[in-house]
Design a protein around this motif. Sequence first.
Motif, PDB file in Angstrom:
ATOM      1  N   UNK A 177       4.818  -1.777   7.966  1.00 38.55           N
ATOM      2  CA  UNK A 177       5.755  -0.705   7.668  1.00 38.55           C
ATOM      3  C   UNK A 177       4.948   0.552   7.347  1.00 38.55           C
ATOM      4  N   UNK A 178       4.944   1.494   8.314  1.00 36.18           N
ATOM      5  CA  UNK A 178       4.217   2.759   8.173  1.00 36.18           C
ATOM      6  C   UNK A 178       5.202   3.926   8.113  1.00 36.18           C
ATOM      7  N   UNK A 179       6.393   3.657   7.648  1.00 28.86           N
ATOM      8  CA  UNK A 179       7.440   4.662   7.577  1.00 28.86           C
ATOM      9  C   UNK A 179       6.978   5.836   6.710  1.00 28.86           C
ATOM     10  N   UNK A 180       6.956   7.031   7.293  1.00 27.46           N
ATOM     11  CA  UNK A 180       6.553   8.217   6.553  1.00 27.46           C
ATOM     12  C   UNK A 180       5.068   8.313   6.249  1.00 27.46           C
ATOM     13  N   UNK A 181       4.259   7.436   6.847  1.00 27.23           N
ATOM     14  CA  UNK A 181       2.817   7.471   6.597  1.00 27.23           C
ATOM     15  C   UNK A 181       2.167   8.669   7.278  1.00 27.23           C
ATOM     16  N   UNK A 182       1.099   9.171   6.691  1.00 26.37           N
ATOM     17  CA  UNK A 182       0.357  10.278   7.263  1.00 26.37           C
ATOM     18  C   UNK A 182      -0.870   9.728   7.974  1.00 26.37           C
ATOM     19  N   UNK A 224       0.853  -1.189   0.000  1.00 26.71           N
ATOM     20  CA  UNK A 224       0.000   0.000   0.000  1.00 26.71           C
ATOM     21  C   UNK A 224       0.892   1.244   0.000  1.00 26.71           C
ATOM     22  N   UNK A 225       1.945   1.188  -0.790  1.00 29.33           N
ATOM     23  CA  UNK A 225       2.923   2.264  -0.859  1.00 29.33           C
ATOM     24  C   UNK A 225       2.323   3.472  -1.579  1.00 29.33           C
ATOM     25  N   UNK A 226       2.371   4.640  -0.924  1.00 25.91           N
ATOM     26  CA  UNK A 226       1.801   5.876  -1.480  1.00 25.91           C
ATOM     27  C   UNK A 226       0.312   5.723  -1.794  1.00 25.91           C
ATOM     28  N   UNK A 242       2.334  -7.277   8.485  1.00 24.80           N
ATOM     29  CA  UNK A 242       3.383  -7.217   7.461  1.00 24.80           C
ATOM     30  C   UNK A 242       3.019  -6.360   6.245  1.00 24.80           C
ATOM     31  N   UNK A 243       1.943  -5.594   6.313  1.00 21.21           N
ATOM     32  CA  UNK A 243       1.578  -4.719   5.193  1.00 21.21           C
ATOM     33  C   UNK A 243       2.599  -3.593   5.064  1.00 21.21           C
ATOM     34  N   UNK A 244       2.843  -3.160   3.828  1.00 17.40           N
ATOM     35  CA  UNK A 244       3.772  -2.071   3.568  1.00 17.40           C
ATOM     36  C   UNK A 244       2.955  -0.827   3.210  1.00 17.40           C
ATOM     37  N   UNK A 245       2.940   0.124   4.155  1.00 16.83           N
ATOM     38  CA  UNK A 245       2.156   1.348   4.001  1.00 16.83           C
ATOM     39  C   UNK A 245       3.090   2.567   3.960  1.00 16.83           C
ATOM     40  N   UNK A 246       4.258   2.399   3.375  1.00 17.04           N
ATOM     41  CA  UNK A 246       5.239   3.470   3.295  1.00 17.04           C
ATOM     42  C   UNK A 246       4.641   4.684   2.595  1.00 17.04           C
ATOM     43  N   UNK A 247       4.696   5.835   3.263  1.00 16.86           N
ATOM     44  CA  UNK A 247       4.185   7.103   2.728  1.00 16.86           C
ATOM     45  C   UNK A 247       2.708   7.050   2.338  1.00 16.86           C
ATOM     46  N   UNK A 248       1.959   6.129   2.930  1.00 21.57           N
ATOM     47  CA  UNK A 248       0.522   6.040   2.651  1.00 21.57           C
ATOM     48  C   UNK A 248      -0.207   7.188   3.335  1.00 21.57           C
ATOM     49  N   UNK A 249      -1.333   7.596   2.780  1.00 21.00           N
ATOM     50  CA  UNK A 249      -2.142   8.672   3.328  1.00 21.00           C
ATOM     51  C   UNK A 249      -3.324   8.063   4.074  1.00 21.00           C
TER      52      UNK A 249
END
Length: 195
Positions: free
Chosen positions: A148-153, A109-111, A126-133
């Motif tokens: 992974x919620x790195x940089x998520x809003x 779920x990147x961006x 284990x979902x990848x939510x990098x930079x997700x809104x």
Amino acid sequence: KTINGYEIKPGADLRRANLSGADLTGANLTGANLTGADLTGADLRDANLTGAKLTGANLRKAKVLDADLTRADLTDAHLRGADLTAADLTRADLHGADLHGADLTAADLIHTDLTAADLTAANLIYAVLTAADLIDADLEDADLTYANLCGANLRCANLIRANLTDADLRRADLTGANLSGADLTGADLTGAKQK
């Protein structure tokens, strides 16, 4: 391939199509218009829905495992109880989507735009939510273990009783988020915004 009189092909016009319970395993629906389509319980495993328009589509309890939904428009889509394990939703639009109880284990779920989405009791292990809104998203009772919620809003998101065990929240924006009863055991909050 034709199902219920509908031609299944890239760019197909399947607006309001009744594909409930249809076997669409591995189907190529790149850029197809499925606005308002009924895909309740449909099998979309390994399907290619890159850039497809699924606004308001009904995908309740659909099997969408390993499907490619990159840049798909799922605004206000109904995905309650759907299985999206390992699906690629990179840069997809899920604004206002109903993902209550959906399984998004190891999904990309990147961006992705999940603004005001209902992810209550969703499985995001284990979902990848990098930079997700995820502004105003409802993640009450959601399981985000190892996510992974790195940089998520996550501004103003509801994370009441969410399981964030070992989640990566580095540089995430948690301004105004409700973390009451949330489990942050082992979570990495380095550089995260919390006010």
